[in-house]
Motif scaffolding. Structure first.
Motif, PDB file in Angstrom:
ATOM      1  N   LEU A  50       0.907  -1.362  -0.133  1.00 33.90           N
ATOM      2  CA  LEU A  50      -0.390   0.296  -0.038  1.00 33.90           C
ATOM      3  C   LEU A  50       0.711   1.323  -0.275  1.00 33.90           C
ATOM      4  CD1 LEU A  50      -2.367  -1.086   2.516  1.00 33.90           C
ATOM      5  CD2 LEU A  50      -2.725  -1.302   0.451  1.00 33.90           C
ATOM      6  N   TYR A  51       1.032   2.220  -0.284  1.00 35.88           N
ATOM      7  CA  TYR A  51       1.429   3.301  -0.641  1.00 35.88           C
ATOM      8  C   TYR A  51       0.271   4.643  -0.618  1.00 35.88           C
ATOM      9  CZ  TYR A  51       4.791   0.741  -4.152  1.00 35.88           C
ATOM     10  OH  TYR A  51       5.211  -0.002  -4.619  1.00 35.88           O
ATOM     11  N   GLY A  52       1.091   5.873   0.039  1.00 34.80           N
ATOM     12  CA  GLY A  52       0.543   6.788   0.801  1.00 34.80           C
ATOM     13  C   GLY A  52       1.677   7.977   0.631  1.00 34.80           C
ATOM     14  N   PHE A  53       0.739   8.987   1.593  1.00 36.92           N
ATOM     15  CA  PHE A  53       1.204  10.244   1.634  1.00 36.92           C
ATOM     16  C   PHE A  53       0.908  10.851   2.684  1.00 36.92           C
ATOM     17  CE2 PHE A  53       1.322  15.065   0.933  1.00 36.92           C
ATOM     18  CZ  PHE A  53       2.305  15.951   0.738  1.00 36.92           C
ATOM     19  N   THR A  54       2.253  11.451   3.819  1.00 33.71           N
ATOM     20  CA  THR A  54       1.684  11.711   4.838  1.00 33.71           C
ATOM     21  C   THR A  54       2.388  12.772   4.824  1.00 33.71           C
ATOM     22  OG1 THR A  54       1.472  11.448   7.080  1.00 33.71           O
ATOM     23  CG2 THR A  54       2.474  10.532   6.287  1.00 33.71           C
ATOM     24  N   LEU A 110       1.325   6.579  -8.348  1.00 35.90           N
ATOM     25  CA  LEU A 110       0.121   5.344  -8.132  1.00 35.90           C
ATOM     26  C   LEU A 110      -1.074   6.470  -7.267  1.00 35.90           C
ATOM     27  CD1 LEU A 110       1.656   1.993  -7.238  1.00 35.90           C
ATOM     28  CD2 LEU A 110       0.164   2.786  -8.856  1.00 35.90           C
ATOM     29  N   LEU A 111      -0.432   7.258  -6.561  1.00 35.66           N
ATOM     30  CA  LEU A 111      -1.148   8.652  -5.775  1.00 35.66           C
ATOM     31  C   LEU A 111      -1.974   9.544  -6.500  1.00 35.66           C
ATOM     32  CD1 LEU A 111       1.619   9.002  -3.196  1.00 35.66           C
ATOM     33  CD2 LEU A 111      -0.992   7.678  -2.439  1.00 35.66           C
ATOM     34  N   GLN A 112      -0.957   9.913  -7.630  1.00 32.97           N
ATOM     35  CA  GLN A 112      -1.419  10.782  -8.984  1.00 32.97           C
ATOM     36  C   GLN A 112      -2.783   9.948  -9.039  1.00 32.97           C
ATOM     37  OE1 GLN A 112       1.656  12.277 -11.135  1.00 32.97           O
ATOM     38  NE2 GLN A 112       2.370  13.732 -10.177  1.00 32.97           N
ATOM     39  N   GLU A 113      -3.196   8.927  -9.346  1.00 30.23           N
ATOM     40  CA  GLU A 113      -4.411   8.402  -9.891  1.00 30.23           C
ATOM     41  C   GLU A 113      -5.884   8.853  -8.977  1.00 30.23           C
ATOM     42  OE1 GLU A 113      -3.979   3.823 -10.363  1.00 30.23           O
ATOM     43  OE2 GLU A 113      -2.440   4.293 -11.833  1.00 30.23           O
ATOM     44  N   ARG A 114      -5.713   9.418  -7.638  1.00 29.91           N
ATOM     45  CA  ARG A 114      -6.603  10.221  -7.863  1.00 29.91           C
ATOM     46  C   ARG A 114      -6.688  11.394  -7.458  1.00 29.91           C
ATOM     47  NH1 ARG A 114      -7.506  11.214  -2.389  1.00 29.91           N
ATOM     48  NH2 ARG A 114      -6.114  10.652  -1.361  1.00 29.91           N
ATOM     49  N   ARG A 116      -6.137  15.092  -6.092  1.00 31.84           N
ATOM     50  CA  ARG A 116      -6.077  15.542  -4.854  1.00 31.84           C
ATOM     51  C   ARG A 116      -5.018  14.842  -3.960  1.00 31.84           C
ATOM     52  NH1 ARG A 116     -11.631  19.857  -5.087  1.00 31.84           N
ATOM     53  NH2 ARG A 116      -9.851  19.752  -2.754  1.00 31.84           N
ATOM     54  N   TRP A 117      -5.391  14.075  -4.271  1.00 28.64           N
ATOM     55  CA  TRP A 117      -4.193  12.780  -2.885  1.00 28.64           C
ATOM     56  C   TRP A 117      -3.560  13.745  -2.555  1.00 28.64           C
ATOM     57  CZ3 TRP A 117       0.533  13.309  -3.360  1.00 28.64           C
ATOM     58  CH2 TRP A 117       1.180  13.318  -4.596  1.00 28.64           C
ATOM     59  N   GLU A 119      -3.974  16.341  -0.593  1.00 25.96           N
ATOM     60  CA  GLU A 119      -4.513  17.465   0.198  1.00 25.96           C
ATOM     61  C   GLU A 119      -4.933  16.371   1.768  1.00 25.96           C
ATOM     62  OE1 GLU A 119      -8.076  20.652  -1.263  1.00 25.96           O
ATOM     63  OE2 GLU A 119      -8.265  18.585  -1.247  1.00 25.96           O
ATOM     64  N   PRO A 120      -5.310  15.104   2.246  1.00 31.92           N
ATOM     65  CA  PRO A 120      -5.488  15.238   3.593  1.00 31.92           C
ATOM     66  C   PRO A 120      -3.957  15.370   3.932  1.00 31.92           C
ATOM     67  CG  PRO A 120      -6.584  13.837   2.851  1.00 31.92           C
ATOM     68  CD  PRO A 120      -5.879  14.657   1.103  1.00 31.92           C
ATOM     69  N   GLY A 121      -3.255  15.214   3.702  1.00 30.75           N
ATOM     70  CA  GLY A 121      -2.026  14.981   4.468  1.00 30.75           C
ATOM     71  C   GLY A 121      -1.155  16.138   4.665  1.00 30.75           C
ATOM     72  N   ALA A 122      -0.597  17.403   3.421  1.00 27.52           N
ATOM     73  CA  ALA A 122      -0.765  18.347   3.178  1.00 27.52           C
ATOM     74  C   ALA A 122      -1.690  19.756   4.162  1.00 27.52           C
ATOM     75  CB  ALA A 122      -0.784  19.053   2.231  1.00 27.52           C
ATOM     76  N   THR A 123      -2.682  19.331   4.147  1.00 23.53           N
ATOM     77  CA  THR A 123      -4.229  20.109   5.421  1.00 23.53           C
ATOM     78  C   THR A 123      -3.569  19.871   6.575  1.00 23.53           C
ATOM     79  OG1 THR A 123      -5.590  19.766   3.348  1.00 23.53           O
ATOM     80  CG2 THR A 123      -6.568  19.943   5.656  1.00 23.53           C
ATOM     81  N   ASN A 124      -3.527  18.643   7.328  1.00 21.72           N
ATOM     82  CA  ASN A 124      -3.160  18.485   8.257  1.00 21.72           C
ATOM     83  C   ASN A 124      -1.909  18.869   8.679  1.00 21.72           C
ATOM     84  OD1 ASN A 124      -3.357  16.752  11.389  1.00 21.72           O
ATOM     85  ND2 ASN A 124      -0.982  16.138  10.675  1.00 21.72           N
ATOM     86  N   PHE A 125      -0.833  19.317   8.211  1.00 27.53           N
ATOM     87  CA  PHE A 125       0.421  20.097   7.796  1.00 27.53           C
ATOM     88  C   PHE A 125       0.153  21.505   8.329  1.00 27.53           C
ATOM     89  CE2 PHE A 125       3.538  22.931   6.658  1.00 27.53           C
ATOM     90  CZ  PHE A 125       4.294  22.866   7.074  1.00 27.53           C
ATOM     91  N   VAL A 126      -0.707  22.063   7.552  1.00 20.54           N
ATOM     92  CA  VAL A 126      -1.112  23.612   7.417  1.00 20.54           C
ATOM     93  C   VAL A 126      -2.276  23.865   8.821  1.00 20.54           C
ATOM     94  CG1 VAL A 126      -2.398  25.182   5.742  1.00 20.54           C
ATOM     95  CG2 VAL A 126      -1.606  23.679   4.778  1.00 20.54           C
ATOM     96  N   ALA A 127      -2.860  23.192   9.438  1.00 20.11           N
ATOM     97  CA  ALA A 127      -3.744  23.013  10.263  1.00 20.11           C
ATOM     98  C   ALA A 127      -2.535  23.302  10.992  1.00 20.11           C
ATOM     99  CB  ALA A 127      -4.604  21.633  10.648  1.00 20.11           C
TER     100      ALA A 127
END
Ligand SMILES: Cc1cc2nc3c(=O)[nH]c(=O)nc-3n(C[C@H](O)[C@H](O)[C@H](O)COP(=O)(O)OP(=O)(O)OC[C@H]3O[C@@H](n4cnc5c(N)ncnc54)[C@H](O)[C@@H]3O)c2cc1C
Length: 193
Positions: A50-54, A110-114, A116-117, A119-127
Motif C-alpha cells: 500500500l502506498y501513501g502520502f503524509t 500511483l497516488l496521482q490516479e486519485r 487531490r491525493w 490534500e489530507p496529508g498537507a491540510t493537516n500540516f497547514v492546520a
C-alpha cells in the motif's frame, strides 16, 4: 446472513479497488488509529504494497519507532452485505534519492490516479502550523509491505447451502442462538431480505 473467508487472491483483488483504510500503529503498548487514503500495487515478485502520502506527526513518529502496522479496509453496502480486510504489514518511508528513488516515483505515480491525493496529508500540516511553532514542510511518501491479509465477506446464503432444521437442532447450542439460526436459514431459503 452468510460470512465467508476470502482467499489472499480475493483480498488483493478487493484492495485494488479500495482507496480508504484505517491505519493502526502502536507505541509503548498504546494503539493509535487514523483514516488514510492509499494506493495498492503488486510487484512482479508477488510482494504487495500500500502506498501513501503524509507529513510529520504522531503516526509517522510512532511508525518510525515501531514499523509494525495493521490496516483495516471495508466496504459496507447493507448490514448483511459487506466486506472487510485486515492487513498486517511493515511501514517503510520512501526516500527520493538512492536505491529507493524508483519506489518513490512509483508511489507518486500511483497516488496521482486519485485527484487531490496530497490534500489530507498537507491540510493537516497547514492546520498544525497555525497552532504550533511553524515546522519545515516535510512531505513523506511511504509504503506498507503486506505480510498477511485476511478478508471476510458477508452476503445472503445461497438457498442450497442454508443449514436445514435438522442440522440446526442437532447443534449443541443455546435456545436463542438456535432460534436465530433457524430464522436466518428460513430467510435465506426464501430469499427474504
Ligand atoms: C477520509 C480521510 C482520509 C485521510 N487521508 C489521509 C492521508 O492519505 N494522509 C494523511 O496524512 N492524512 C490523512 N487523513 C488525516 C489523518 O486521518 C490524520 O488526521 C492525519 O494524518 C494526522 O495524523 P497525525 O498522527 O500526524 O496527527 P497529529 O496531528 O500528530 O495528531 C495529534 C492528535 O490529533 C488527533 N488526531 C489526529 N488525526 C485525527 C483524526 N483523523 N481524527 C481525530 N483525531 C485525530 C489525535 O488525538 C492525535 O493524538 C485523512 C483523514 C480522513 C478523514
Amino acid at each position: 446472513m452468510f460470512i465467508q473467508q476470502m482467499s489472499r487472491e480475493e483480498c488483493l483483488e478487493a484492495l485494488a479497488h479500495a482507496r480508504l483504510g484505517r491505519l493502526a500503529c502502536a507505541k509503548s503498548n498504546q494503539p493509535y488509529i487514523v483514516p488514510i487514503y492509499f494506493a495498492f500495487d503488486r510487484a512482479a515478485s508477488d510482494d504487495a504494497y500500500l502506498y501513501g502520502f503524509t507529513t510529520l506527526g504522531q503516526k509517522t513518529e510512532w511508525m518510525r519507532a515501531n514499523p509494525r502496522v495493521c490496516v483495516e479496509v471495508d466496504e459496507v453496502k447493507a448490514h448483511d452485505q459487506w466486506m472487510s480486510l485486515v492487513i498486517f504489514g511493515t511501514y517503510e518511508e520512501l526516500i527520493e534519492a538512492g536505491n529507493q528513488a524508483a519506489e518513490h516515483r512509483r508511489a507518486i505515480e500511483l497516488l496521482q490516479e486519485r485527484a487531490r491525493w496530497w490534500e489530507p496529508g498537507a491540510t493537516n500540516f497547514v492546520a498544525k502550523a497555525q497552532v504550533d511553532q511553524p515546522k519545515p514542510f516535510e512531505p513523506i511518501f511511504y509504503r506498507i509491505k503486506i505480510h498477511e491479509v485476511t478478508g471476510h465477506r458477508c452476503g445472503a446464503i445461497p438457498a442450497a447451502e442454508a443449514p436445514d432444521d435438522i442440522a440446526i437442532s442437532q447443534l449443541r447450542i443455546r435456545g436463542w442462538l438456535r432460534r436465530l439460526l433457524r430464522r436466518v436459514s428460513v430467510r435465506a431459503a426464501n430469499k427474504l431480505p
